[in-house]
Design a protein around this motif. Structure first.
Motif, PDB file in Angstrom:
ATOM      1  N   SER A 282      -9.462  38.523 -17.736  1.00  0.00           N
ATOM      2  CA  SER A 282      -9.115  37.323 -17.232  1.00  0.00           C
ATOM      3  C   SER A 282      -8.308  37.654 -15.699  1.00  0.00           C
ATOM      4  CB  SER A 282      -8.256  36.414 -17.841  1.00  0.00           C
ATOM      5  OG  SER A 282      -8.928  35.896 -19.096  1.00  0.00           O
ATOM      6  N   PHE A 283      -8.647  37.125 -14.765  1.00  0.00           N
ATOM      7  CA  PHE A 283      -7.850  37.242 -13.619  1.00  0.00           C
ATOM      8  C   PHE A 283      -8.204  35.990 -12.568  1.00  0.00           C
ATOM      9  CE2 PHE A 283     -11.025  40.370 -12.626  1.00  0.00           C
ATOM     10  CZ  PHE A 283     -11.509  40.125 -11.575  1.00  0.00           C
ATOM     11  N   GLU A 284      -7.568  35.623 -11.532  1.00  0.00           N
ATOM     12  CA  GLU A 284      -7.972  34.739 -10.647  1.00  0.00           C
ATOM     13  C   GLU A 284      -7.808  35.256  -9.127  1.00  0.00           C
ATOM     14  OE1 GLU A 284      -6.534  30.729 -10.759  1.00  0.00           O
ATOM     15  OE2 GLU A 284      -4.888  31.550 -11.999  1.00  0.00           O
ATOM     16  N   LEU A 285      -8.429  34.899  -8.302  1.00  0.00           N
ATOM     17  CA  LEU A 285      -8.296  35.163  -6.727  1.00  0.00           C
ATOM     18  C   LEU A 285      -7.732  33.733  -6.148  1.00  0.00           C
ATOM     19  CD1 LEU A 285      -8.630  36.792  -4.136  1.00  0.00           C
ATOM     20  CD2 LEU A 285     -10.791  36.153  -4.070  1.00  0.00           C
ATOM     21  N   GLY A 286      -6.879  33.930  -5.518  1.00  0.00           N
ATOM     22  CA  GLY A 286      -6.204  32.709  -5.026  1.00  0.00           C
ATOM     23  C   GLY A 286      -6.903  32.432  -3.680  1.00  0.00           C
ATOM     24  N   GLU A 287      -7.271  30.868  -3.129  1.00  0.00           N
ATOM     25  CA  GLU A 287      -7.780  30.793  -1.786  1.00  0.00           C
ATOM     26  C   GLU A 287      -6.818  31.468  -0.596  1.00  0.00           C
ATOM     27  OE1 GLU A 287      -8.193  26.868  -1.005  1.00  0.00           O
ATOM     28  OE2 GLU A 287      -9.442  27.202   0.756  1.00  0.00           O
ATOM     29  N   ALA A 288      -7.599  32.162   0.159  1.00  0.00           N
ATOM     30  CA  ALA A 288      -7.074  32.736   1.333  1.00  0.00           C
ATOM     31  C   ALA A 288      -6.314  34.041   1.028  1.00  0.00           C
ATOM     32  CB  ALA A 288      -6.402  31.712   2.043  1.00  0.00           C
ATOM     33  N   ARG A 289      -6.439  34.436  -0.239  1.00  0.00           N
ATOM     34  CA  ARG A 289      -5.581  35.675  -0.539  1.00  0.00           C
ATOM     35  C   ARG A 289      -6.383  36.810  -0.799  1.00  0.00           C
ATOM     36  NH1 ARG A 289      -0.452  34.129  -2.021  1.00  0.00           N
ATOM     37  NH2 ARG A 289       0.083  36.061  -3.384  1.00  0.00           N
ATOM     38  N   MET A 290      -5.619  38.251  -0.961  1.00  0.00           N
ATOM     39  CA  MET A 290      -6.481  39.228  -1.215  1.00  0.00           C
ATOM     40  C   MET A 290      -6.087  39.994  -2.651  1.00  0.00           C
ATOM     41  SD  MET A 290      -6.888  42.973   0.703  1.00  0.00           S
ATOM     42  CE  MET A 290      -7.813  42.074   2.123  1.00  0.00           C
ATOM     43  N   LEU A 291      -6.780  39.955  -3.426  1.00  0.00           N
ATOM     44  CA  LEU A 291      -6.491  40.770  -4.925  1.00  0.00           C
ATOM     45  C   LEU A 291      -7.073  42.132  -4.930  1.00  0.00           C
ATOM     46  CD1 LEU A 291      -5.674  39.988  -7.976  1.00  0.00           C
ATOM     47  CD2 LEU A 291      -8.171  39.785  -8.362  1.00  0.00           C
ATOM     48  N   GLY A 292      -5.949  42.910  -5.062  1.00  0.00           N
ATOM     49  CA  GLY A 292      -6.399  44.441  -5.174  1.00  0.00           C
ATOM     50  C   GLY A 292      -6.721  44.618  -6.635  1.00  0.00           C
ATOM     51  N   LEU A 293      -8.134  45.203  -7.016  1.00  0.00           N
ATOM     52  CA  LEU A 293      -8.470  45.568  -8.253  1.00  0.00           C
ATOM     53  C   LEU A 293      -8.259  47.018  -8.419  1.00  0.00           C
ATOM     54  CD1 LEU A 293      -9.318  43.694 -10.885  1.00  0.00           C
ATOM     55  CD2 LEU A 293     -11.729  44.140  -9.996  1.00  0.00           C
TER      56      LEU A 293
ATOM     57  N   THR B 108      -5.163  26.812  -4.651  1.00  0.00           N
ATOM     58  CA  THR B 108      -6.624  26.757  -5.582  1.00  0.00           C
ATOM     59  C   THR B 108      -7.350  28.095  -5.970  1.00  0.00           C
ATOM     60  OG1 THR B 108      -6.943  24.917  -4.088  1.00  0.00           O
ATOM     61  CG2 THR B 108      -8.783  25.618  -5.235  1.00  0.00           C
ATOM     62  N   SER B 109      -7.613  28.432  -7.105  1.00  0.00           N
ATOM     63  CA  SER B 109      -8.608  29.571  -7.370  1.00  0.00           C
ATOM     64  C   SER B 109      -9.803  29.610  -6.557  1.00  0.00           C
ATOM     65  CB  SER B 109      -8.419  29.516  -8.968  1.00  0.00           C
ATOM     66  OG  SER B 109      -9.246  30.477  -9.327  1.00  0.00           O
ATOM     67  N   ALA B 110     -10.097  30.699  -5.795  1.00  0.00           N
ATOM     68  CA  ALA B 110     -11.116  30.793  -5.200  1.00  0.00           C
ATOM     69  C   ALA B 110     -12.497  31.616  -6.298  1.00  0.00           C
ATOM     70  CB  ALA B 110     -10.985  31.958  -4.012  1.00  0.00           C
ATOM     71  N   LEU B 111     -11.838  32.614  -7.077  1.00  0.00           N
ATOM     72  CA  LEU B 111     -12.840  32.917  -8.024  1.00  0.00           C
ATOM     73  C   LEU B 111     -11.694  33.287  -9.170  1.00  0.00           C
ATOM     74  CD1 LEU B 111     -15.181  34.873  -8.824  1.00  0.00           C
ATOM     75  CD2 LEU B 111     -13.987  36.717  -8.244  1.00  0.00           C
ATOM     76  N   ARG B 112     -12.480  32.870 -10.429  1.00  0.00           N
ATOM     77  CA  ARG B 112     -11.642  33.169 -11.658  1.00  0.00           C
ATOM     78  C   ARG B 112     -12.635  33.512 -12.674  1.00  0.00           C
ATOM     79  NH1 ARG B 112      -7.614  29.836 -14.803  1.00  0.00           N
ATOM     80  NH2 ARG B 112      -7.775  28.137 -12.869  1.00  0.00           N
ATOM     81  N   LEU B 113     -12.288  34.607 -13.230  1.00  0.00           N
ATOM     82  CA  LEU B 113     -12.839  35.285 -14.503  1.00  0.00           C
ATOM     83  C   LEU B 113     -11.931  34.907 -15.643  1.00  0.00           C
ATOM     84  CD1 LEU B 113     -14.037  37.077 -12.356  1.00  0.00           C
ATOM     85  CD2 LEU B 113     -14.272  38.758 -14.034  1.00  0.00           C
ATOM     86  N   GLU B 114     -12.574  34.386 -16.733  1.00  0.00           N
ATOM     87  CA  GLU B 114     -11.550  33.859 -17.854  1.00  0.00           C
ATOM     88  C   GLU B 114     -12.278  34.295 -19.178  1.00  0.00           C
ATOM     89  OE1 GLU B 114     -11.022  29.639 -17.241  1.00  0.00           O
ATOM     90  OE2 GLU B 114      -9.702  29.383 -18.711  1.00  0.00           O
ATOM     91  N   ASN B 115     -11.247  35.281 -19.778  1.00  0.00           N
ATOM     92  CA  ASN B 115     -11.835  35.816 -21.143  1.00  0.00           C
ATOM     93  C   ASN B 115     -13.278  36.336 -21.033  1.00  0.00           C
ATOM     94  OD1 ASN B 115      -9.346  34.728 -22.131  1.00  0.00           O
ATOM     95  ND2 ASN B 115     -10.268  32.637 -22.363  1.00  0.00           N
ATOM     96  N   VAL B 116     -13.445  37.118 -20.177  1.00  0.00           N
ATOM     97  CA  VAL B 116     -14.852  37.588 -19.809  1.00  0.00           C
ATOM     98  C   VAL B 116     -15.158  38.652 -20.796  1.00  0.00           C
ATOM     99  CG1 VAL B 116     -16.485  38.754 -18.288  1.00  0.00           C
ATOM    100  CG2 VAL B 116     -15.499  36.363 -17.732  1.00  0.00           C
ATOM    101  N   ASP B 117     -16.153  38.940 -21.478  1.00  0.00           N
ATOM    102  CA  ASP B 117     -16.795  40.049 -22.143  1.00  0.00           C
ATOM    103  C   ASP B 117     -18.051  40.402 -21.526  1.00  0.00           C
ATOM    104  OD1 ASP B 117     -14.672  39.908 -23.757  1.00  0.00           O
ATOM    105  OD2 ASP B 117     -15.796  40.356 -25.530  1.00  0.00           O
TER     106      ASP B 117
END
Lengths: 240, 290
Positions: A25-36, A3-12
């Motif tokens: 656009s990117f998404e953070l999965g549930e219980a995962r760590m996304l490095g930005l 499941t996507s915990a946080l999703r940015l979609e086509n954001v300006d």
């Protein structure tokens, strides 16, 4: 990805007339760590501000566990379980350590799988904060202020934690402590976005990597793949 | 000797009254950065509404203290409406806020003139406090001593609220960093309304409490507003201790200036303000706001 915990979609997003995020656009999965990752001015902190509602996306959609939050205020997004550890810590300087924590307290969501964060559990994680609980936050060292900023975010019992350059301006030993804490938080099942300038810190803990370049997503990958691709890192981060 | 003692007590009394007025003004400016020029009008409205209830002008009569509470709540509600529907529309625009609040103060003055006329309204001293206390050779009106006690009680209550409760910590967090306060889930806009209503209610309370010694008259708002400004500039915006110390200082300067140098009373009154603005612009107890 789960499941996507946080999703940015086509954001300006814009600061005044300055177009700082373009079709991100990117998404953070549930219980995962996304490095930005990204160079200075690539738009990393702006993504955090958009995710937290401090800056409204002019186009595109932001959602938390599938629920749109694009036009919501920061306090409403906080109520949906998102917390921010901001760049520069931004602790409440005229409040004591304890007060910094209690003003951010929020009950966990019904049915939350995680053990609730309370002032006692935060103090257990950061014993130095307990020792200084009645001190003014302004008098803490940089490392202690960072611990307080993390503790304050945890008091909101978040489902999604946004961390904006938590190692900034800290001594190497303190950075190691902060990274140990981040690792523990990840192991607890929290969904985390970690913004950093230093890719090596992120590669050690993140599951997924997004690299921003001049306001757009340049790379979506994993630490393992990126470690093998020096040319790509040099191109977008100017390192290796 | 008695002259000096009585003058001192009068100064503290007036300082106490000013504290009730200026603490709300200071809080509103400290938290919301709104220079609320209706504050004198809220004081006057509280005095008129409370005084009218005490003398039964609205068809019903209440005792002084109930009238004071009712007048304070009424004006607090008015303050909440002003904040919600007018000032909320002008975030961060201090010039517009000054002009709007100044405009409201003119309208309030006209409204009071229309409803209560141009004659001063006398408000009787509350029952049981009309007498005098004697100490040594000096005689003190009981009511003036009561005002000092009320100011101290309000100061302690405000201190407990701001320093010892979660709501107070949230208010201070909002003063420190409004954006971060929102990020941690604090509903800063609701806090703003609560603080504005509290400030308005305190001003109204000061108005009715001051009624028996100042009376109520057209222009009372314009007499009191500069004094509140003076307290906040000297004490420092947003600082409760600053409001308290500033109020007592201004109380002394006002009374002693009028008694000893009546021709220069306003010069003496505003000179400290000038010095503070030059030497410590954030006020004696205020924090520097970049």
């Amino acid at each position: 990805m789960a499941t996507s915990a946080l999703r940015l979609e086509n954001v300006d997003a814009f600061y005044g007339d300055s177009h700082v995020l373009q079709n991100v656009s990117f998404e953070l999965g549930e219980a995962r760590m996304l490095g930005l990752l990204g160079r200075n001015g690539a738009g990393k902190s702006t993504c955090m501000n958009v995710g937290m509602g401090l800056l409204s996306a002019r186009r595109g959609e932001v959602s938390v566990f599938g629920e749109p939050v694009t036009k919501l205020s920061p306090e409403m997004i906080a109520a949906r379980g998102v917390a921010l550890v901001p760049q520069g810590r931004r602790i409440f300087r005229s409040l004591t350590v304890r007060e910094n924590l209690i003003v951010a307290a929020r009950k966990p969501d019904a049915g939350s799988k995680h053990a609730p964060w309370t002032i006692d559990t935060v103090f257990a994680m950061f014993p130095r904060l307990k020792e200084r609980s009645n001190q003014m936050a302004a008098h803490l060292s940089g490392g202690e202020q960072q611990m307080l900023a993390i503790g304050r975010a945890l008091m909101g019992n978040p489902r999604v934690l946004l961390m904006d350059e938590p190692s900034e301006g800290l001594a190497p030993q303190i950075v190691a402590e902060v990274m140990t804490t981040i690792r523990k938080l990840k192991e607890s099942g929290l969904s985390i976005v970690l913004v950093e300038q230093n890719p090596n810190l992120v590669f050690d803990v993140a599951d997924d990597i997004v690299i921003l370049n001049t306001g757009g997503v340049a790379v979506v990958s994993t630490p393992a793949a990126l470690r093998q691709d020096d040319a790509l890192l040099r191109q977008h981060l100017g390192v290796f | 000797m008695n002259f000096w003692i009585v003058l001192t007590v009068n100064s503290i009394t007036f300082g106490g009254l000013l504290f009730l007025l200026a603490s709300g003004f200071s809080l509103i400016f400290g938290l919301m950065r709104i220079p609320n020029l209706t504050h004198g009008s809220l004081f006057m409205l509280g005095a008129y509404v409370g005084g009218s209830i005490v003398i039964g002008l609205f068809g019903f009569k209440l005792n002084f203290w109930l009238a004071a509470v009712l007048a304070s709540l009424t004006v607090a509600a008015l303050g909440a409406l002003i904040e919600r529907f007018l000032l909320r529309q002008l975030p961060g625009d201090q010039l517009a806020q000054v002009l709007v609040t100044l405009g409201i103060s003119f309208m309030a003055a006209d409204f009071c003139l229309m409803v209560w006329g141009g004659d001063p309204m006398s408000v009787a001293t509350p029952e049981g406090l009309g007498g005098f206390a004697r100490a040594g050779g000096a005689v003190f009106p009981l009511y003036r001593l009561a005002i000092i006690a009320i100011a101290v009680v309000v100061a302690v209550a405000l201190w407990l609220l701001l320093d010892r409760t979660r709501l107070g910590a949230m208010i201070r967090a909002g003063v420190d960093d409004p954006d971060m306060a929102r990020v941690v889930g604090i509903r800063v806009s609701q806090l703003f309304t609560i603080v504005f209503a509290l400030g308005a209610g305190l001003a109204a309370f000061a108005g009715i409490i001051g009624g028996p010694i100042l009376s109520v008259y057209p222009g009372l708002d314009q007499d009191m507003l500069p004094l509140a400004l003076l307290v906040v500039i000297i004490g420092g915006a947003g600082s409760l201790l600053g409001s308290f110390v500033g109020s007592i200082l201004v109380g002394f300067i006002y009374n002693f200036g009028q008694a000893l140098l009546p021709e220069l009373a306003y010069f003496v009154l505003f000179l400290p303000m000038l010095l503070v603005l030059l030497l410590r612009p954030q006020g004696l107890f205020g924090r520097h706001v970049p």
